[in-house]
Design an enzyme around this catalytic site. Sequence first.
Site, short mmCIF file in Angstrom:
data_model
loop_
_atom_site.label_atom_id
_atom_site.label_comp_id
_atom_site.label_asym_id
_atom_site.label_seq_id
_atom_site.Cartn_x
_atom_site.Cartn_y
_atom_site.Cartn_z
N ASP A 12 0.82 -1.22 0.00
CA ASP A 12 0.00 0.00 0.00
C ASP A 12 0.85 1.27 0.00
O ASP A 12 0.50 2.26 0.63
CB ASP A 12 -0.95 0.04 1.22
CG ASP A 12 -1.82 -1.19 1.28
OD1 ASP A 12 -2.41 -1.53 0.25
OD2 ASP A 12 -1.89 -1.82 2.35
N HIS A 40 -4.77 -3.35 -7.10
CA HIS A 40 -4.98 -1.93 -6.92
C HIS A 40 -6.17 -1.42 -7.67
O HIS A 40 -6.66 -2.01 -8.62
CB HIS A 40 -3.74 -1.08 -7.19
CG HIS A 40 -2.77 -1.66 -8.13
ND1 HIS A 40 -1.51 -2.01 -7.74
CD2 HIS A 40 -2.90 -1.94 -9.42
CE1 HIS A 40 -0.90 -2.51 -8.78
NE2 HIS A 40 -1.70 -2.47 -9.81
P1 GDP Z 1 -0.93 0.56 -3.75
O1 GDP Z 1 -1.63 -0.75 -3.74
O2 GDP Z 1 0.54 0.42 -3.44
O3 GDP Z 1 -1.20 1.34 -4.99
O4 GDP Z 1 -1.49 1.41 -2.55
P2 GDP Z 1 -3.01 1.80 -2.15
O5 GDP Z 1 -3.98 0.96 -2.84
O6 GDP Z 1 -3.04 1.89 -0.68
O7 GDP Z 1 -3.10 3.23 -2.80
C1 GDP Z 1 -2.76 4.30 -2.14
C2 GDP Z 1 -3.93 5.25 -2.00
O8 GDP Z 1 -3.39 6.52 -1.79
C3 GDP Z 1 -4.82 5.38 -3.22
O9 GDP Z 1 -6.13 5.67 -2.80
C4 GDP Z 1 -4.24 6.57 -3.97
O10 GDP Z 1 -5.18 7.28 -4.74
C5 GDP Z 1 -3.75 7.42 -2.82
N1 GDP Z 1 -2.53 8.17 -3.13
C6 GDP Z 1 -1.49 7.77 -3.90
N2 GDP Z 1 -0.53 8.71 -3.91
C7 GDP Z 1 -0.98 9.74 -3.13
C8 GDP Z 1 -0.41 11.00 -2.73
O11 GDP Z 1 0.69 11.38 -3.08
N3 GDP Z 1 -1.16 11.75 -1.87
C9 GDP Z 1 -2.39 11.37 -1.44
N4 GDP Z 1 -3.05 12.18 -0.61
N5 GDP Z 1 -2.96 10.19 -1.80
C10 GDP Z 1 -2.25 9.39 -2.63
#
Ligand code: GDP
Length: 424
Positions: A12, A40
């Site tokens: 995540d 994702h």
């Molecule tokens: P992944 O599986 O590694 O892609 O991680 P997640 O599913 O937990 O995704 C991360 C979450 O954080 C998603 O809802 C993204 O839209 C959000 N996100 C990603 N990068 C950023 C950022 O730089 N800032 C913020 N506020 N949210 C982010």
Amino acid sequence: MLTAIVGTNWGDEGKGRMVDLLCEEMDVVARYQGGNNAGHTVINDRGKFILNLLPSGILHENKVNLMGNGMVIDIEHLCGEIEKLRAAGVSITPDNLKISSGATITMPYDKAMDILEEDRLGDAKYGSTRRGIAPVYGDKYMKKGVRIADLLYSDEELLAELENILSWKNLTIHGGYGAEPYKAGDMLAWLRKFGDPIKPFITNSTVYLTQQHKAGKNIMFEAQLGTLRDIDYGIYPYTTSSTTLAAFAPIGAGVPGLRLDRVVGVMKAYSSCVGAGPFTCELFGEKGDELREAGGEYGAATGRPRRVGGFDVVASRYGAMMQGCTEIALTKLDVLSYLKEIPVCVSYDCYGETEHDFPTGHRLDAAKPNYEYFEGFGADISSCRKKEDLPAAARRYIDYIEREVDCRISYVSVGPAREDIIYM
Ligand code: GDP
């Protein structure tokens, strides 16, 4: 050019958005390990899509997507995923999807085993996703797996294979857990129902990727889960059942002899962890709740609150090193804007000794965090688009992480949208 994009911590890290960004430059996107136990969410102009098995390039035009040898594939789930995307207008053909003949099929009895075992463990359960991942990797290493190429066998040949496997599997399912034994005929029917539609996608991934590489194409290897979930080098047994590390990417995808040119490690500006297991930097109480709220750290599928903590120097340095990162994408820096002082776990205390190297086993279980506090940014940074736009305290925080994890930070993301990114 061969690029791997990987998570450096517990998962995540925001890999999805970095994969989405880097996809633009790629010709082929390959997955090399894991199954439908993670995924994702990708949001674009066509809608919101959850990808558990298909590589992320499937949502981009003109990208070839490959599901590698190292994957375990629940073909029923895959058929469902393909159907949903097609219904949303995404074209999926043998031209843009290729499935390695050497990948292993996650069978219904693997899922059953996963559930039976988690239920048997009761309160001591691992918190498995119950999707059969550990049992199917177990089958693979017991040489009792059903491979994608086996779908091309005649009914007679496949039935003989299934009977052989089930004579062993039912010893546990029926003899051990006391559940209904599985029948070879039923499994054959299941393999035909969900296997026939995917036959056109079956590919020799070694031949295909070698050709693409020789032709000078850009190939991206997409990881599922982070360093600390690696079966060998993660927080065993709270790991997944395969190798998540970049070094495995060429092996799991089909080109073991090739070396990666670029490894992009996705690292979050703070920490989060799903499920049980050691998570030394964890913040509790009000501090934890505030960070969880600010970062929206709730499970994408389950809505379960994630455990959170400050940036963990020890775990992140280890994570970047084990991945062999050539650069880092630091994500979600904007989330820390609300803090007056930013907590950072700079080292661990293990039995009274200060530890800078990520420990294993009982030393990790006993580790306590040593926290230091950094000056808050003093402003909302989500509209910053250049390094110079960032407040001095934010730049110092980035420089500090770069120095401590010993790897160049080339991207900093400051929001969830595609354009919320700073090229450093
Ligand atoms: P992944 O599986 O590694 O892609 O991680 P997640 O599913 O937990 O995704 C991360 C979450 O954080 C998603 O809802 C993204 O839209 C959000 N996100 C990603 N990068 C950023 C950022 O730089 N800032 C913020 N506020 N949210 C982010």
